[in-house]
Design a protein around this motif. Sequence first.
Motif, PDB file in Angstrom:
ATOM      1  N   TRP A   2      -3.894 -57.523   4.110  1.00  0.00           N
ATOM      2  CA  TRP A   2      -3.736 -56.401   5.026  1.00  0.00           C
ATOM      3  C   TRP A   2      -3.174 -55.198   4.267  1.00  0.00           C
ATOM      4  O   TRP A   2      -2.302 -55.341   3.425  1.00  0.00           O
ATOM      5  CB  TRP A   2      -2.784 -56.793   6.148  1.00  0.00           C
ATOM      6  N   HIS A   3      -3.670 -54.012   4.576  1.00  0.00           N
ATOM      7  CA  HIS A   3      -3.196 -52.782   3.944  1.00  0.00           C
ATOM      8  C   HIS A   3      -2.582 -51.863   4.996  1.00  0.00           C
ATOM      9  O   HIS A   3      -3.131 -51.702   6.089  1.00  0.00           O
ATOM     10  CB  HIS A   3      -4.331 -52.053   3.227  1.00  0.00           C
ATOM     11  N   LEU A   4      -1.476 -51.269   4.648  1.00  0.00           N
ATOM     12  CA  LEU A   4      -0.804 -50.316   5.526  1.00  0.00           C
ATOM     13  C   LEU A   4      -1.681 -49.077   5.677  1.00  0.00           C
ATOM     14  O   LEU A   4      -2.132 -48.509   4.679  1.00  0.00           O
ATOM     15  CB  LEU A   4       0.548 -49.934   4.910  1.00  0.00           C
ATOM     16  N   PRO A   5      -1.951 -48.659   6.910  1.00  0.00           N
ATOM     17  CA  PRO A   5      -2.786 -47.460   7.076  1.00  0.00           C
ATOM     18  C   PRO A   5      -2.049 -46.223   6.564  1.00  0.00           C
ATOM     19  O   PRO A   5      -0.819 -46.176   6.542  1.00  0.00           O
ATOM     20  CB  PRO A   5      -3.014 -47.375   8.585  1.00  0.00           C
ATOM     21  N   PRO A   6      -2.804 -45.188   6.163  1.00  0.00           N
ATOM     22  CA  PRO A   6      -2.159 -43.954   5.686  1.00  0.00           C
ATOM     23  C   PRO A   6      -1.354 -43.294   6.804  1.00  0.00           C
ATOM     24  O   PRO A   6      -1.640 -43.461   7.982  1.00  0.00           O
ATOM     25  CB  PRO A   6      -3.319 -43.065   5.244  1.00  0.00           C
TER      26      PRO A   6
END
Length: 193
Positions: A2-6
């Motif tokens: 999972w990647h943190l959204p901008p």
Amino acid sequence: MWHLPPSNLQKWRICQSRMVLDNPWCRVRQDAVQLPDGTLIDDYFVNVRPEIVMVLAVTPQQEIIFVRQYRHGVQEILLELPAGNFFPDQESPTAAIRRELEEETGYQIASLLNLECIYDNPVKDQSRLHLFLAPDVTPTGKKAWDVTEEIEVVLMPIAVVREQIFSGQIRVAGSLAALLLGLEKMAQLNGDK
């Protein structure tokens, strides 16, 4: 993974800044800031503190070294991991934690792993907390306490640390963060799942 959204958030703009308390033991800066919506705040106070080092130090007997001491800010005797202040322009974090562990506990570090650099209290402090794991420490017997320090060294078996956390015996935020990261790192090093 999972990647943190901008983020769309914007930083505050510092319009003016001045030191309102400049004592070697306590420095406070008053900032006049403009928020992203244009609101002006002329009295935002920031504690300007040295950086902090903290170590999860483990003996060959698989005990974690804690220090128990009186903390006047909250007027309680607390159990925490060894830690101390340092000034990055005078000393590296690794040199500082080696010095602090020996001064507080009489143990020396054989090897050192960097866990993380976190913010202590980013709302009102600019201080960073450098967390380390020392998986093999040995006693030297050389302690050097400051005048405000009276320390009990507590050796706690790794197996009971989680129990001590959840029973409220360990309640200092930096120590909890170092334990979370350090115990996970130790499990990875030992090949545990």
